[in-house]
Design a protein around this motif. Structure first.
Motif, PDB file in Angstrom:
ATOM      1  N   GLN A  38       0.876  -1.338   0.082  1.00  0.00           N
ATOM      2  CA  GLN A  38       0.066   0.006  -0.044  1.00  0.00           C
ATOM      3  C   GLN A  38       0.889   1.219   0.138  1.00  0.00           C
ATOM      4  O   GLN A  38       0.403   2.155  -0.248  1.00  0.00           O
ATOM      5  CB  GLN A  38      -0.962  -0.021   1.066  1.00  0.00           C
ATOM      6  CG  GLN A  38      -2.072  -1.043   1.196  1.00  0.00           C
ATOM      7  CD  GLN A  38      -3.070  -0.574   2.239  1.00  0.00           C
ATOM      8  OE1 GLN A  38      -2.751  -0.317   3.325  1.00  0.00           O
ATOM      9  NE2 GLN A  38      -4.238  -0.869   1.965  1.00  0.00           N
ATOM     10  N   ALA A 120      -0.553   6.585   0.467  1.00  0.00           N
ATOM     11  CA  ALA A 120      -1.335   5.338   1.164  1.00  0.00           C
ATOM     12  C   ALA A 120      -2.426   6.000   1.934  1.00  0.00           C
ATOM     13  O   ALA A 120      -3.567   5.607   2.129  1.00  0.00           O
ATOM     14  CB  ALA A 120      -0.437   4.661   2.048  1.00  0.00           C
ATOM     15  N   GLN A 133      -6.538   0.023   8.316  1.00  0.00           N
ATOM     16  CA  GLN A 133      -5.681   0.544   7.381  1.00  0.00           C
ATOM     17  C   GLN A 133      -5.497   2.033   7.751  1.00  0.00           C
ATOM     18  O   GLN A 133      -4.378   2.492   7.923  1.00  0.00           O
ATOM     19  CB  GLN A 133      -5.962   0.571   6.080  1.00  0.00           C
ATOM     20  CG  GLN A 133      -6.089  -1.055   5.537  1.00  0.00           C
ATOM     21  CD  GLN A 133      -6.670  -1.098   4.208  1.00  0.00           C
ATOM     22  OE1 GLN A 133      -7.565  -0.467   3.779  1.00  0.00           O
ATOM     23  NE2 GLN A 133      -6.384  -2.153   3.155  1.00  0.00           N
TER      24      GLN A 133
END
Length: 163
Positions: A38, A120, A133
């Motif tokens: 990512q 990201a 995340q």
């Protein structure tokens, strides 16, 4: 009588610690490449052009119809190359003659990595990002600043030594 650390000893220990961190990260690039996936910006990745709502992974169609003009390697290749660079830097920091140049390169590398961390963050705060995340990348982004400053500090010549 208390023990006094010399500037050279402190710098050597600091360089060894940074070296250990870089080597650990380099090994992780090859053991768990998905951890870094990512952080590699999509615009750098040479992958099949995709059009439609999932072209960038953030729910937006790319402005150029899927062509990535800055893409020179695949995501996996970027992860491997950055792992190799970190391994090389780990060695370079341990050699006093190469430490200053290596520390400068590591400072630049960590600074460049900010772009990947920012990208990201942008993606995980989009519609496809999960709360886990978001937390991980929100924590990872500001950790780059101490790493940049630490690498920069390794450029200095210890007290009592000429450059």
């Amino acid at each position: 009588m208390p023990f006094r650390w010399s500037g050279r000893a402190v710098q050597t220990i600091s360089a060894a610690a940074m070296s250990a961190l870089l080597l650990t990260s380099a090994m992780k690039h090859f053991r768990e490449p998905q951890f870094f996936s990512q952080v590699v910006p999509d615009y750098l990745c040479r992958e099949e052009p995709v059009t439609g709502p999932d072209a960038t992974g953030d729910g937006n169609t790319p402005h150029d119809g899927g062509t990535r003009h800055l893409a020179v390697m695949s995501r996996e290749e970027w992860i491997a190359v950055s792992g190799l660079l970190e391994a090389g830097a780990a060695v370079g920091l341990l050699i006093p003659v190469t430490r200053r140049a290596t520390a400068t390169a590591v400072t630049a590398m960590f600074t460049v990595f900010l772009a990947g961390h920012a990208d990201a963050l942008r993606r995980v705060y989009g519609p496809k990002g999960s709360p886990a995340q978001r937390t991980a990348h929100t924590v990872r982004f500001p950790l780059q600043l101490p790493l940049i400053l630490w690498a920069w500090s390794l450029r200095s010549t210890p007290a009592g030594r000429r450059p």
